[in-house]
Design a protein around this motif. Structure first.
Motif, PDB file in Angstrom:
ATOM      1  N   VAL A   9       0.839  -1.192   0.000  1.00 46.23           N
ATOM      2  CA  VAL A   9       0.000   0.000   0.000  1.00 46.23           C
ATOM      3  C   VAL A   9       0.875   1.244   0.000  1.00 46.23           C
ATOM      4  O   VAL A   9       1.859   1.319   0.734  1.00 46.23           O
ATOM      5  CB  VAL A   9      -0.964   0.030   1.203  1.00 46.23           C
ATOM      6  CG1 VAL A   9      -2.016  -1.052   1.081  1.00 46.23           C
ATOM      7  CG2 VAL A   9      -0.239  -0.104   2.517  1.00 46.23           C
ATOM      8  N   LYS A  10       0.508   2.180  -0.841  1.00 46.11           N
ATOM      9  CA  LYS A  10       1.300   3.407  -0.966  1.00 46.11           C
ATOM     10  C   LYS A  10       0.533   4.609  -0.428  1.00 46.11           C
ATOM     11  O   LYS A  10      -0.672   4.739  -0.688  1.00 46.11           O
ATOM     12  CB  LYS A  10       1.649   3.647  -2.439  1.00 46.11           C
ATOM     13  CG  LYS A  10       2.585   4.818  -2.649  1.00 46.11           C
ATOM     14  CD  LYS A  10       2.876   5.097  -4.105  1.00 46.11           C
ATOM     15  CE  LYS A  10       3.823   6.274  -4.185  1.00 46.11           C
ATOM     16  NZ  LYS A  10       3.980   6.802  -5.537  1.00 46.11           N
ATOM     17  N   ASP A  42      -4.997   0.475  -4.128  1.00 47.65           N
ATOM     18  CA  ASP A  42      -4.448  -0.437  -3.114  1.00 47.65           C
ATOM     19  C   ASP A  42      -5.535  -0.945  -2.176  1.00 47.65           C
ATOM     20  O   ASP A  42      -5.413  -2.036  -1.614  1.00 47.65           O
ATOM     21  CB  ASP A  42      -3.328   0.263  -2.331  1.00 47.65           C
ATOM     22  CG  ASP A  42      -2.223   0.743  -3.253  1.00 47.65           C
ATOM     23  OD1 ASP A  42      -1.325   1.464  -2.790  1.00 47.65           O
ATOM     24  OD2 ASP A  42      -2.268   0.407  -4.463  1.00 47.65           O
ATOM     25  N   ALA A  96      12.789   8.171  -4.753  1.00 45.32           N
ATOM     26  CA  ALA A  96      12.979   6.936  -5.539  1.00 45.32           C
ATOM     27  C   ALA A  96      12.095   6.924  -6.771  1.00 45.32           C
ATOM     28  O   ALA A  96      10.935   7.327  -6.716  1.00 45.32           O
ATOM     29  CB  ALA A  96      12.648   5.724  -4.675  1.00 45.32           C
ATOM     30  N   CYS A 120      -0.895  -5.887  -5.273  1.00 46.96           N
ATOM     31  CA  CYS A 120      -0.663  -4.441  -5.255  1.00 46.96           C
ATOM     32  C   CYS A 120      -1.669  -3.771  -6.182  1.00 46.96           C
ATOM     33  O   CYS A 120      -2.345  -4.457  -6.968  1.00 46.96           O
ATOM     34  CB  CYS A 120       0.755  -4.054  -5.589  1.00 46.96           C
ATOM     35  SG  CYS A 120       1.445  -4.824  -7.000  1.00 46.96           S
ATOM     36  N   GLY A 121      -1.781  -2.456  -6.043  1.00 49.23           N
ATOM     37  CA  GLY A 121      -2.705  -1.718  -6.887  1.00 49.23           C
ATOM     38  C   GLY A 121      -2.181  -1.721  -8.321  1.00 49.23           C
ATOM     39  O   GLY A 121      -0.977  -1.893  -8.536  1.00 49.23           O
ATOM     40  N   ASP A 126      -0.294   9.263  -8.038  1.00 51.07           N
ATOM     41  CA  ASP A 126       0.674  10.351  -8.210  1.00 51.07           C
ATOM     42  C   ASP A 126       1.682   9.993  -9.300  1.00 51.07           C
ATOM     43  O   ASP A 126       1.685  10.598 -10.370  1.00 51.07           O
ATOM     44  CB  ASP A 126       1.355  10.725  -6.897  1.00 51.07           C
ATOM     45  CG  ASP A 126       2.095   9.570  -6.242  1.00 51.07           C
ATOM     46  OD1 ASP A 126       2.890   9.824  -5.327  1.00 51.07           O
ATOM     47  OD2 ASP A 126       1.877   8.416  -6.654  1.00 51.07           O
ATOM     48  N   ALA A 130       2.322   2.489 -12.975  1.00 54.40           N
ATOM     49  CA  ALA A 130       1.915   1.068 -12.977  1.00 54.40           C
ATOM     50  C   ALA A 130       3.116   0.149 -13.176  1.00 54.40           C
ATOM     51  O   ALA A 130       2.982  -0.982 -13.637  1.00 54.40           O
ATOM     52  CB  ALA A 130       0.855   0.811 -14.051  1.00 54.40           C
ATOM     53  N   THR A 247      15.504   7.150 -13.376  1.00 51.79           N
ATOM     54  CA  THR A 247      14.744   8.278 -13.936  1.00 51.79           C
ATOM     55  C   THR A 247      14.599   9.368 -12.890  1.00 51.79           C
ATOM     56  O   THR A 247      14.364   9.070 -11.727  1.00 51.79           O
ATOM     57  CB  THR A 247      13.322   7.835 -14.356  1.00 51.79           C
ATOM     58  OG1 THR A 247      12.738   7.137 -13.240  1.00 51.79           O
ATOM     59  CG2 THR A 247      13.327   6.936 -15.567  1.00 51.79           C
TER      60      THR A 247
HETATM   61  C1  LIG Z   1       4.235  13.138 -10.764  1.00 55.51           C
HETATM   62  C2  LIG Z   1       5.213  11.984 -10.640  1.00 55.51           C
HETATM   63  C3  LIG Z   1       5.712  11.375 -11.791  1.00 55.51           C
HETATM   64  C4  LIG Z   1       6.602  10.301 -11.658  1.00 55.51           C
HETATM   65  N1  LIG Z   1       7.071   9.723 -12.800  1.00 55.51           N
HETATM   66  C5  LIG Z   1       7.897   8.650 -12.682  1.00 55.51           C
HETATM   67  C6  LIG Z   1       8.390   7.983 -13.852  1.00 55.51           C
HETATM   68  O1  LIG Z   1       8.070   8.361 -14.982  1.00 55.51           O
HETATM   69  N2  LIG Z   1       9.215   6.916 -13.696  1.00 55.51           N
HETATM   70  C7  LIG Z   1       9.581   6.475 -12.466  1.00 55.51           C
HETATM   71  O2  LIG Z   1      10.311   5.493 -12.367  1.00 55.51           O
HETATM   72  N3  LIG Z   1       9.141   7.076 -11.328  1.00 55.51           N
HETATM   73  C8  LIG Z   1       8.316   8.143 -11.431  1.00 55.51           C
HETATM   74  N4  LIG Z   1       7.861   8.756 -10.301  1.00 55.51           N
HETATM   75  C9  LIG Z   1       8.295   8.247  -8.997  1.00 55.51           C
HETATM   76  C10 LIG Z   1       7.338   7.148  -8.564  1.00 55.51           C
HETATM   77  O3  LIG Z   1       6.174   7.758  -8.137  1.00 55.51           O
HETATM   78  C11 LIG Z   1       7.899   6.387  -7.393  1.00 55.51           C
HETATM   79  O4  LIG Z   1       8.940   5.649  -7.815  1.00 55.51           O
HETATM   80  C12 LIG Z   1       6.889   5.455  -6.736  1.00 55.51           C
HETATM   81  O5  LIG Z   1       7.394   4.949  -5.552  1.00 55.51           O
HETATM   82  C13 LIG Z   1       6.450   4.271  -7.551  1.00 55.51           C
HETATM   83  O6  LIG Z   1       5.870   4.580  -8.748  1.00 55.51           O
HETATM   84  P1  LIG Z   1       4.339   4.984  -8.967  1.00 55.51           P
HETATM   85  O7  LIG Z   1       3.991   6.077  -8.064  1.00 55.51           O
HETATM   86  O8  LIG Z   1       4.162   5.193 -10.405  1.00 55.51           O
HETATM   87  O9  LIG Z   1       3.543   3.682  -8.507  1.00 55.51           O
HETATM   88  P2  LIG Z   1       2.910   2.527  -9.405  1.00 55.51           P
HETATM   89  O10 LIG Z   1       3.980   1.743 -10.053  1.00 55.51           O
HETATM   90  O11 LIG Z   1       1.837   3.071 -10.292  1.00 55.51           O
HETATM   91  O12 LIG Z   1       2.272   1.686  -8.187  1.00 55.51           O
HETATM   92  C14 LIG Z   1       1.677   0.462  -8.418  1.00 55.51           C
HETATM   93  C15 LIG Z   1       1.484  -0.218  -7.088  1.00 55.51           C
HETATM   94  O13 LIG Z   1       2.745  -0.544  -6.483  1.00 55.51           O
HETATM   95  C16 LIG Z   1       2.655  -0.422  -5.064  1.00 55.51           C
HETATM   96  N5  LIG Z   1       3.564   0.657  -4.617  1.00 55.51           N
HETATM   97  C17 LIG Z   1       4.112   1.674  -5.346  1.00 55.51           C
HETATM   98  N6  LIG Z   1       4.885   2.466  -4.557  1.00 55.51           N
HETATM   99  C18 LIG Z   1       4.813   1.937  -3.296  1.00 55.51           C
HETATM  100  C19 LIG Z   1       5.372   2.284  -2.029  1.00 55.51           C
HETATM  101  N7  LIG Z   1       6.158   3.364  -1.909  1.00 55.51           N
HETATM  102  N8  LIG Z   1       5.063   1.527  -0.952  1.00 55.51           N
HETATM  103  C20 LIG Z   1       4.254   0.427  -1.075  1.00 55.51           C
HETATM  104  N9  LIG Z   1       3.688   0.034  -2.251  1.00 55.51           N
HETATM  105  C21 LIG Z   1       3.974   0.776  -3.331  1.00 55.51           C
HETATM  106  C22 LIG Z   1       1.197  -0.043  -4.751  1.00 55.51           C
HETATM  107  O14 LIG Z   1       0.441  -1.208  -4.542  1.00 55.51           O
HETATM  108  C23 LIG Z   1       0.766   0.639  -6.050  1.00 55.51           C
HETATM  109  O15 LIG Z   1      -0.620   0.599  -6.292  1.00 55.51           O
HETATM  110  C24 LIG Z   1       6.976   9.837 -10.382  1.00 55.51           C
HETATM  111  C25 LIG Z   1       6.477  10.456  -9.236  1.00 55.51           C
HETATM  112  C26 LIG Z   1       5.613  11.505  -9.362  1.00 55.51           C
HETATM  113  C27 LIG Z   1       5.062  12.148  -8.119  1.00 55.51           C
END
Ligand SMILES: Cc1cc2nc3c(=O)[nH]c(=O)nc-3n(C[C@H](O)[C@H](O)[C@H](O)COP(=O)(O)OP(=O)(O)OC[C@H]3O[C@@H](n4cnc5c(N)ncnc54)[C@H](O)[C@@H]3O)c2cc1C
Length: 285
Positions: A9-10, A42, A96, A120-121, A126, A130, A247
Motif C-alpha cells: 500500500v502506498k 491499493d 525513488a 498491489c494496486g 501520483d 503502474a 529516472t
Molecule cells: C508526478 C510523478 C511522476 C513520476 N514519474 C515517474 C516515472 O516516470 N518513472 C519512475 O520510475 N518514477 C516516477 N515517479 C516516482 C514514482 O512515483 C515512485 O517511484 C513510486 O514509488 C512508484 O511509482 P508509482 O507512483 O508510479 O507507482 P505505481 O507503479 O503506479 O504503483 C503500483 C502499485 O505498487 C505499489 N507501490 C508503489 N509504490 C509503493 C510504495 N512506496 N510503498 C508500497 N507500495 C507501493 C502499490 O500497490 C501501487 O498501487 C513519479 C512520481 C511523481 C510524483
C-alpha cells in the motif's frame, strides 16, 4: 489451505486537485502540502486479499515504503482487516523512481520469507506508472497477472484470475507464488470495522513513540508497527532512493484547459459517433 499474502500500500498525496503551491523547484511534489491518502487501487488490492482469507484462511501482511507519516496508511489497512504491517522508512529511500522503489519492496518481501500471493494496486495516482508491481515480480522471479478484477478459482497452488483488457476481459491460469496488480473494477473495498479502527487508532511506529516505556506498552498490546530501514533490509544504498533511480523527474506541470480549447459537439447519434471516431483516431480511447 490457508495462504500467506503480502499487500503493498502506498501513501499518496491526494493529487485529484494539485495547486501550483505544492510544486518544488526540482519538480518534486511537496507531499506535506496535500492531504495524504491510501492509493485508491491499493484498497481494492487489500480487499482481494481479504476475500481470499475469508474463503481459505491465511494471513495478510501489509507493507508501505514512505516517510514516517506513511504509518497512517498501514493503520488504515490494519483497521480494514490486515493481520500485520511493516513500515519501510529511511531518508535514503526518498526521491525513488519505480526501479529504486521496487528494489526496497522486493527486499522487504524476501525478509518476510515465504509468501503465496502478493497484491498491489494497478497504479498509483501520483506517479501513475503502474511499473512497481511488475518490477517486483521480475526481481522475485515470480509470475505476474496485471489488471486483475477477480480471482475466479483458487485451489492449492492453482489459480484462475479474470483480468480486464481493452474491450473485454480474459482468464489467466497460473501457479503460486504469484504477484497480482488489481484494478478499481474489482470488488468494492469493505469499510474498516469500528472495533479495529478504535484499536489501531493508538497504533504507532517506533518513530512515533516518546520513550521506551511507551514502546513497551504499545508492543505489549500489539500496537507497535515495526519499522525497517536500509540496514534492517540489508539494501545497498546505491540502489535506493534518488541515488538508485534511473529516472529523475525534470518537472511536473498542472495542465489547465482554457476556454478556446473547448469544442461543442451535437448530441445526435451521428455527432456522438463522429466524436468517438475522433477519440479513437487520436488513441485517446
Ligand atoms: C508526478 C510523478 C511522476 C513520476 N514519474 C515517474 C516515472 O516516470 N518513472 C519512475 O520510475 N518514477 C516516477 N515517479 C516516482 C514514482 O512515483 C515512485 O517511484 C513510486 O514509488 C512508484 O511509482 P508509482 O507512483 O508510479 O507507482 P505505481 O507503479 O503506479 O504503483 C503500483 C502499485 O505498487 C505499489 N507501490 C508503489 N509504490 C509503493 C510504495 N512506496 N510503498 C508500497 N507500495 C507501493 C502499490 O500497490 C501501487 O498501487 C513519479 C512520481 C511523481 C510524483
Amino acid at each position: 489451505m490457508p495462504y500467506r499474502m503480502v499487500c503493498l500500500v502506498k501513501q499518496v498525496p491526494d493529487t485529484r486537485n494539485i495547486t501550483s503551491d505544492v510544486l518544488r523547484e526540482d519538480g518534486t511534489v511537496n507531499r506535506q502540502a496535500l492531504p495524504a491518502v491510501v492509493n485508491p487501487d491499493d484498497l481494492f488490492a487489500l480487499e482481494m486479499a481479504l476475500g481470499v482469507r475469508d474463503q481459505h484462511g491465511g494471513e495478510i501482511t501489509v507493507i508501505s515504503m514512505g516517510p514516517p507519516s506513511a504509518v497512517e496508511v498501514l493503520r488504515e489497512a490494519l483497521s480494514r482487516g490486515a493481520d500485520q504491517a511493516f513500515l519501510l522508512t529511511d531518508k535514503r529511500f526518498a526521491g525513488a523512481d519505480t526501479l529504486a522503489t521496487s528494489h526496497v519492496l522486493e527486499r522487504s518481501i524476501r525478509k518476510i520469507g515465504h509468501f503465496d500471493l502478493i497484491f498491489c494496486g494497478r497504479q498509483a495516482i501520483d506517479g501513475d506508472t503502474a511499473q512497481t508491481g511488475p518490477q517486483i515480480a521480475e526481481k522475485l522471479n515470480v509470475p505476474q497477472v496485471t489488471f486483475a478484477e477477480s480471482i475466479e478459482e483458487l485451489n492449492g497452488d492453482d489459480i484462475i484470475i479474470r483480468r480486464t483488457i481493452e474491450g473485454g476481459y480474459e482468464r489467466i491460469r497460473g501457479r503460486l507464488p504469484l504477484l497480482i496488480t488489481v484494478t478499481n473494477t474489482a470488488d468494492r473495498p469493505r469499510p474498516p470495522s469500528a472495533k479495529r479502527l478504535m484499536f489501531w487508532k493508538k497504533g504507532k511506529s517506533l518513530l512515533g513513540v516518546q520513550d521506551g516505556e511507551e514502546r513497551d506498552r504499545l508492543a505489549g498490546k500489539g500496537l507497535l508497527i515495526p519499522l525497517w530501514d536500509l540496514e534492517e533490509l540489508g539494501c545497498p544504498a546505491n540502489i535506493c532512493g534518488f541515488q538508485g533511480s534511473a529516472t529523475w523527474i525534470k518537472s511536473v506541470e498542472s495542465v489547465k484547459l482554457t476556454a478556446r480549447e473547448t469544442r461543442r459537439f451535437d448530441t445526435s447519434d451521428q455527432g456522438i459517433t463522429g466524436l468517438m471516431n475522433e477519440l479513437r483516431n487520436e488513441h485517446i480511447i
